[in-house]
Design an enzyme around this catalytic site. Structure first.
Site, PDB file in Angstrom:
ATOM      1  N   HIS A 107     -34.594  51.221  -9.752  1.00  0.00           N
ATOM      2  CA  HIS A 107     -34.279  49.806  -9.942  1.00  0.00           C
ATOM      3  C   HIS A 107     -32.767  49.595  -9.923  1.00  0.00           C
ATOM      4  O   HIS A 107     -31.988  50.548  -9.974  1.00  0.00           O
ATOM      5  CB  HIS A 107     -34.856  49.283 -11.269  1.00  0.00           C
ATOM      6  CG  HIS A 107     -36.325  49.022 -11.215  1.00  0.00           C
ATOM      7  ND1 HIS A 107     -37.260  50.022 -11.391  1.00  0.00           N
ATOM      8  CD2 HIS A 107     -37.035  47.880 -10.997  1.00  0.00           C
ATOM      9  CE1 HIS A 107     -38.471  49.499 -11.296  1.00  0.00           C
ATOM     10  NE2 HIS A 107     -38.365  48.213 -11.056  1.00  0.00           N
TER      11      HIS A 107
ATOM     12  N   LYS B  22     -30.946  46.775 -14.884  1.00  0.00           N
ATOM     13  CA  LYS B  22     -32.192  46.908 -15.635  1.00  0.00           C
ATOM     14  C   LYS B  22     -31.935  47.679 -16.918  1.00  0.00           C
ATOM     15  O   LYS B  22     -31.293  48.732 -16.900  1.00  0.00           O
ATOM     16  CB  LYS B  22     -33.268  47.604 -14.793  1.00  0.00           C
ATOM     17  CG  LYS B  22     -34.644  47.603 -15.453  1.00  0.00           C
ATOM     18  CD  LYS B  22     -35.735  48.024 -14.483  1.00  0.00           C
ATOM     19  CE  LYS B  22     -37.098  48.070 -15.143  1.00  0.00           C
ATOM     20  NZ  LYS B  22     -37.501  46.756 -15.712  1.00  0.00           N
TER      21      LYS B  22
END
Length: 268
Positions: A156, A160
């Site tokens: 990600h 995040k």
């Protein structure tokens, strides 16, 4: 045609903006409210100003104002914020679509309790493709329960804050259930130094964070002489927005209950 009246949380964030754009583009939805934290620079501005158009919906931190005309709240924020929204929605009969990840056991229990007062779709990933992938993993795991090592790799963007991702954890839970294991007992979330041989019953996780990766997930079933990889890669947050609207449509005729995207997509 019934028009669904939807508010969004985290309205000035990347997911919030995608939701606003998608709701405005859908014939059967209307955007009625936009919430964000009080410190957000966008408070008081039009939620679709970034598109160069005015919707007439101003971003606010006041729940009573942001949810005054809403029948649904879509929330992809942080656990602490979602739980605050949850209490208000439950007491006011506002249905929720929750895509927030990182809840602890108490947070999940609070969501389950709130579902006795209002209807909720709670899923760590709203993408239709991801949830079809979950079904494929369930089917595959039953065939690869013995003789195959199971590893889950996820990547990600650098912003995040939780790891592994909620989607990766859900994949692990789906696989563990399919092969009769408890993820809390067999999940391996870090390896460093002399770790010894791999426990064949374990389910390993690897986490990558960097750049602007929207979300990549791969499950590796590694046997002797072959390996099978099942992957899903997101290139845009629009998939999460479209899935969220499908969830809202699913809840339209529900008054209470806790559901997930497997229910929404009829994959049970």
């Amino acid at each position: 045609m019934t028009v669904l009246k939807i508010a969004i949380a985290g309205a000035s964030g990347r997911m919030g903006r995608m939701l606003a754009e998608t709701i405005l583009a859908s014939a059967d939805t209307t955007l009625t409210g936009a919430l964000d934290v009080a410190a957000a620079p966008a408070i008081g501005t039009d939620v679709t100003g970034f598109l160069g158009k005015n919707s007439g919906v101003l971003i606010t931190s006041a729940l009573a104002d942001g949810l005054a005309d809403a029948d649904f709240l879509i929330d992809f924020t942080r656990p602490e914020g979602t739980l605050e929204h949850l209490a208000y929605c439950a007491s006011h009969g506002i249905k929720m679509i929750i895509g927030t990840t990182g809840f602890d056991a108490a947070g999940k229990a609070a969501i389950a309790a709130a579902a006795e007062q209002t209807a909720i779709v709670f899923a760590p990933n709203m993408s239709v493709g991801v949830n079809v992938t979950m079904k494929l993993l369930e089917m595959a795991a039953k065939s690869f329960a013995e003789g195959y090592d199971i590893e889950i790799i996820e990547a990600h963007h650098r912003m995040k804050v939780d790891a592994p991702s909620g989607t990766a954890l859900q994949m692990g839970e789906v696989i563990a259930k399919a092969v009769g294991r408890d993820l809390d007992e067999v999940g391996v979330f870090a390896r460093h130094g002399v770790t010894g041989e791999r426990d064949p019953s374990s389910i390993g996780f690897a986490t990558i964070r960097g750049g602007d990766i929207v979300g990549d997930h791969t499950v590796l079933f590694a046997g002797i002489g072959e390996r099978i990889e099942i992957s899903h890669k997101s290139s845009s947050r629009v998939t999460y927005a479209h899935g969220s609207l499908r969830a809202a449509r699913f809840l339209a005729n529900k008054t209470t209950g806790l559901f997930d995207m497997q229910d929404v997509l009829g994959l049970r």
